[in-house]
Motif scaffolding. Structure first.
Motif, short mmCIF file in Angstrom:
data_model
loop_
_atom_site.label_atom_id
_atom_site.label_comp_id
_atom_site.label_asym_id
_atom_site.label_seq_id
_atom_site.Cartn_x
_atom_site.Cartn_y
_atom_site.Cartn_z
N LYS A 177 0.25 2.13 4.16
CA LYS A 177 -0.95 2.75 4.68
C LYS A 177 -0.63 4.16 5.16
O LYS A 177 0.52 4.49 5.47
CB LYS A 177 -1.53 1.90 5.82
N LYS A 178 -1.64 5.00 5.26
CA LYS A 178 -1.48 6.41 5.61
C LYS A 178 -0.74 6.58 6.94
O LYS A 178 -0.98 5.87 7.91
CB LYS A 178 -2.86 7.06 5.72
N GLY A 179 0.21 7.52 6.94
CA GLY A 179 0.93 7.88 8.15
C GLY A 179 2.12 7.02 8.49
O GLY A 179 2.73 7.20 9.56
N LYS A 180 2.54 6.13 7.60
CA LYS A 180 3.63 5.21 7.89
C LYS A 180 4.96 5.63 7.26
O LYS A 180 6.00 5.05 7.58
CB LYS A 180 3.28 3.79 7.42
N LEU A 181 4.92 6.59 6.35
CA LEU A 181 6.13 6.99 5.63
C LEU A 181 6.55 8.41 6.00
O LEU A 181 5.71 9.31 6.05
CB LEU A 181 5.89 6.91 4.11
N PRO A 182 7.85 8.64 6.19
CA PRO A 182 8.33 10.00 6.48
C PRO A 182 8.50 10.81 5.20
O PRO A 182 8.49 10.27 4.08
CB PRO A 182 9.69 9.74 7.12
N GLY A 183 8.68 12.12 5.38
CA GLY A 183 8.92 13.00 4.24
C GLY A 183 7.65 13.34 3.49
O GLY A 183 6.54 13.06 3.93
N GLU A 184 7.82 13.95 2.31
CA GLU A 184 6.68 14.35 1.49
C GLU A 184 6.11 13.11 0.79
O GLU A 184 6.85 12.34 0.19
CB GLU A 184 7.10 15.39 0.45
N VAL A 185 4.82 12.93 0.90
CA VAL A 185 4.18 11.74 0.34
C VAL A 185 3.09 12.13 -0.66
O VAL A 185 2.59 13.25 -0.67
CB VAL A 185 3.56 10.84 1.44
N ILE A 186 2.74 11.15 -1.50
CA ILE A 186 1.60 11.26 -2.41
C ILE A 186 0.58 10.24 -1.93
O ILE A 186 0.93 9.10 -1.61
CB ILE A 186 2.01 10.97 -3.86
N SER A 187 -0.69 10.64 -1.84
CA SER A 187 -1.72 9.81 -1.23
C SER A 187 -2.81 9.47 -2.23
O SER A 187 -3.07 10.22 -3.18
CB SER A 187 -2.34 10.53 -0.03
N GLN A 188 -3.45 8.33 -1.99
CA GLN A 188 -4.61 7.91 -2.78
C GLN A 188 -5.62 7.25 -1.86
O GLN A 188 -5.33 6.21 -1.25
CB GLN A 188 -4.19 6.93 -3.89
N THR A 189 -6.81 7.84 -1.76
CA THR A 189 -7.88 7.28 -0.94
C THR A 189 -8.74 6.35 -1.79
O THR A 189 -8.95 6.61 -2.97
CB THR A 189 -8.76 8.40 -0.36
N TYR A 190 -9.22 5.26 -1.19
CA TYR A 190 -10.09 4.34 -1.91
C TYR A 190 -11.18 3.83 -0.98
O TYR A 190 -11.05 3.90 0.25
CB TYR A 190 -9.29 3.19 -2.52
N THR A 191 -12.23 3.29 -1.59
CA THR A 191 -13.41 2.89 -0.84
C THR A 191 -13.35 1.43 -0.44
O THR A 191 -13.01 0.56 -1.25
CB THR A 191 -14.68 3.14 -1.67
N LEU A 192 -13.69 1.16 0.82
CA LEU A 192 -13.84 -0.19 1.33
C LEU A 192 -15.32 -0.52 1.45
O LEU A 192 -16.18 0.32 1.16
CB LEU A 192 -13.16 -0.31 2.70
N GLU A 193 -15.61 -1.74 1.88
CA GLU A 193 -17.01 -2.13 2.05
C GLU A 193 -17.70 -1.21 3.05
O GLU A 193 -18.85 -0.81 2.86
CB GLU A 193 -17.10 -3.59 2.53
N TYR A 194 -16.99 -0.86 4.11
CA TYR A 194 -17.52 0.07 5.11
C TYR A 194 -16.46 1.13 5.37
O TYR A 194 -15.55 0.91 6.15
CB TYR A 194 -17.87 -0.65 6.43
N GLY A 195 -16.56 2.27 4.70
CA GLY A 195 -15.63 3.36 4.91
C GLY A 195 -14.57 3.47 3.83
O GLY A 195 -14.76 2.98 2.71
N THR A 196 -13.45 4.09 4.16
CA THR A 196 -12.37 4.34 3.20
C THR A 196 -11.02 4.00 3.83
O THR A 196 -10.90 3.86 5.04
CB THR A 196 -12.35 5.81 2.74
N ASP A 197 -10.00 3.90 2.96
CA ASP A 197 -8.63 3.71 3.41
C ASP A 197 -7.74 4.56 2.51
O ASP A 197 -8.22 5.15 1.53
CB ASP A 197 -8.23 2.25 3.36
N CYS A 198 -6.46 4.62 2.83
CA CYS A 198 -5.56 5.49 2.07
C CYS A 198 -4.20 4.83 1.94
O CYS A 198 -3.67 4.26 2.91
CB CYS A 198 -5.42 6.83 2.80
N LEU A 199 -3.64 4.88 0.73
CA LEU A 199 -2.29 4.39 0.46
C LEU A 199 -1.38 5.58 0.14
O LEU A 199 -1.84 6.58 -0.41
CB LEU A 199 -2.29 3.43 -0.72
N GLU A 200 -0.10 5.42 0.47
CA GLU A 200 0.85 6.50 0.22
C GLU A 200 2.19 5.96 -0.27
O GLU A 200 2.58 4.82 0.03
CB GLU A 200 1.10 7.29 1.51
#
Length: 205
Positions: free
Chosen positions: A115-138
């Motif tokens: 999940k967003k903000g859990k990994l150190p260093g340079e990351v690549i992110s992908q946002t996706y839609t939830l039932e209510y709002g969004t989330d992000c993987l890295e």
């Protein structure tokens, strides 16, 4: 609500298997092991909300005679893939229980998708839609070599939103996703309909 009846399923064609190191597990042996795994998956009605039947793979981890069987089936199905993955990725957080077991057996790298903000260093992110709002993987940018064949592992496939985001994220990083290995698939939610990669479930409900 998902059906209480489970289907034992492996969609890997024996004739298209890649050669694997060590003796391959026979299809009959895999089927017997999957029967045992299915019996150990516990169901909880109305969790996390009313009308949902929750399938809990943690119940397998409480069985020291069954957890190694699950590991062996995960590894056996992975070794049947063509091409065999050069890297294993798994989703935060339950996927982390199973992905490293496969990576260790195959002697390939393991990549955590967090999940967003859990990994150190340079990351690549992908946002996706939830039932209510969004989330992000890295993922960490340094963890991926362009063109590498990656298998994505998770405990459960339901609506498919997070798995699709994981595939999109890995492809954005330049990886070749060869499939998604899942312990439990909830068929009526049709998560695989969102995915462009093969889904390899162990148990279907």
């Amino acid at each position: 609500m998902a059906s209480s009846n489970s289907t034992i399923f492996s969609n890997v064609d024996e004739t298209s298997c890649a050669a694997s190191a060590g003796p391959a597990m026979k299809e009959t042996e895999i089927a017997e092991h999957i029967q045992l795994i299915a019996k150990c998956i516990k169901s909880y009605p109305d969790f996390p909300k009313q009308g949902v039947l929750f399938r809990d793979v943690f119940s397998i981890l409480r069985e020291p005679k069954v957890f190694p069987v699950l590991r062996d089936v995960l590894v056996a199905l992975t070794k049947k893939l063509n091409p065999i993955p050069e890297c294993i990725a798994a989703l935060d957080a339950r996927g982390f229980l199973f992905g490293p077991l496969i990576a260790l057996e195959l002697k390939v790298p393991f990549i955590p998708i967090r999940k967003k903000g859990k990994l150190p260093g340079e990351v690549i992110s992908q946002t996706y839609t939830l039932e209510y709002g969004t989330d992000c993987l890295e993922i960490q940018k340094e963890s991926i070599t362009k063109g590498v064949n990656v298998l994505v592992v998770d405990d459960l496939l339901a609506t498919g939103g997070s798995m699709k985001a994981a595939i999109d994220l890995l492809e954005k990083a330049g990886a070749e996703v060869i499939g998604c290995l899942i312990i439990v698939e909830i068929m009526e939610l049709n998560g695989r309909g969102k995915l462009t990669k093969p889904v390899i479930p162990i148990v279907q409900y």
